[in-house]
Design a protein around this motif. Structure first.
Motif: not given
Length: 307
Positions: A93-95, A99-101, A297-298
């Motif tokens: 966390y945070p996602l 994963l947040a999407r 995410g990169w």
């Protein structure tokens, strides 16, 4: 049927021109904006089957940056299915943005340590997961099964509306999209070969995996090949060379590739062209299967303005 001619893009790369190969890029990532790339095709008949069986919940598996998890979550939102995602590894966390999407699209996330995750295909273990998380329609990691092949196979007919071709190439993770393209070629008796560029290290198993999928789909024999030299260290691994290639490709052709699948695909196809793998005069279609959500995410995405 809607006009899709804009999805077929010429790629006049110097390597292709030098070797007399006509290279085209099919932008499957633009076909369904809410559910981009090959995932819409792989889910199409699975969702219809789930609905026909009376299911209201989908359960599936994936890593923390999985295009498949993101696609299943989006499909749940779009087509009114509850969704459960079983994520490989420990929660952080945070996602991350993927994963947040997923959670924003309504997916319930549960985490499996890596040893437990390896059991995901065991029937008894899957039955236990279904007991834990309620009745659900299970989808394998990557969404690859015989129904998925049927959806992907339809792409061959769409391509043939716009061009003749000698080979169609795709990035390969589980082998499902490659097998689907091979199925489409076989059932149409179309004289082209399907070619996969493995996105993961040790991808030699994909040849047998694709063959097994085609057997399960009762497909006639068709030429199909897997190339395993373009993984750049393994799944979700990359190098400065790959990043530079992706940046250069976007600058020259206005198309963003992702670092997990399509960047490796185009790098591999161009290298194979340079090595004379395709005869002069050939037409090769590479399929952009999406995956651009991975950039979020990169850390290197920030250096390119694609955060």
């Amino acid at each position: 049927m809607a006009d899709t001619s804009h999805l077929l893009l010429p790629i006049p790369h110097a390597v292709a021109l030098r070797h007399g190969v006509r290279l085209l890029l099919w932008r499957d990532d633009l076909l369904y904006p809410d559910l981009p790339g090959n995932k819409a095709r792989k889910l199409k008949y699975n969702l219809l089957h789930a609905r026909a069986e009376g299911h209201t919940r989908l359960l599936t598996f994936g890593g923390a940056y999985s295009n498949h998890l993101a696609a299943v979550a989006a499909a749940g939102r779009l087509y009114q299915f509850a969704t459960v995602g079983l994520v490989r590894g420990e929660p952080h966390y945070p996602l991350n943005p993927t994963l947040a999407r997923c959670t924003a699209d309504g997916m319930q996330l549960h985490y499996l340590d890596r040893n437990t995750y390896r059991r995901r295909a065991e029937p008894a273990f899957l039955a236990e997961l279904l007991r834990q998380h309620g009745p659900a329609y299970p989808l394998p990691e990557g969404g690859t099964n015989v129904l998925a092949l049927r959806g992907v196979a339809e792409l061959i007919g769409e391509l043939r509306q716009h061009t003749d071709f000698d080979a169609v190439a795709v990035a390969a993770g589980t082998g499902g999209t490659l097998a689907g393209l091979a199925l489409g070629l076989a059932e149409a008796a179309y004289p082209a070969r399907a070619l996969g560029v493995a996105a993961l290290k040790g991808g030699g198993f994909l040849q047998a995996e694709v063959a097994a999928l085609l057997t399960a789909a009762s497909a006639p024999p068709t030429p199909c090949e897997v190339h395993t030299d373009y993984h750049f260290g393994g799944y979700a691994k990359y190098s400065a060379e790959l990043v530079a290639f992706i940046q250069g490709f976007e600058a020259q052709f206005g198309v963003l590739l992702d670092p997990i699948y399509t960047g490796k695909l185009l790098f591999g196809v161009l290298d194979l062209i340079g090595k004379g793998h395709f005869a002069s005069g050939s037409t090769v279609v590479a399929v952009h299967t999406g995956g651009l959500q991975a950039w979020a995410g990169w850390h290197l995405a920030h250096t390119q303005g694609h955060a």
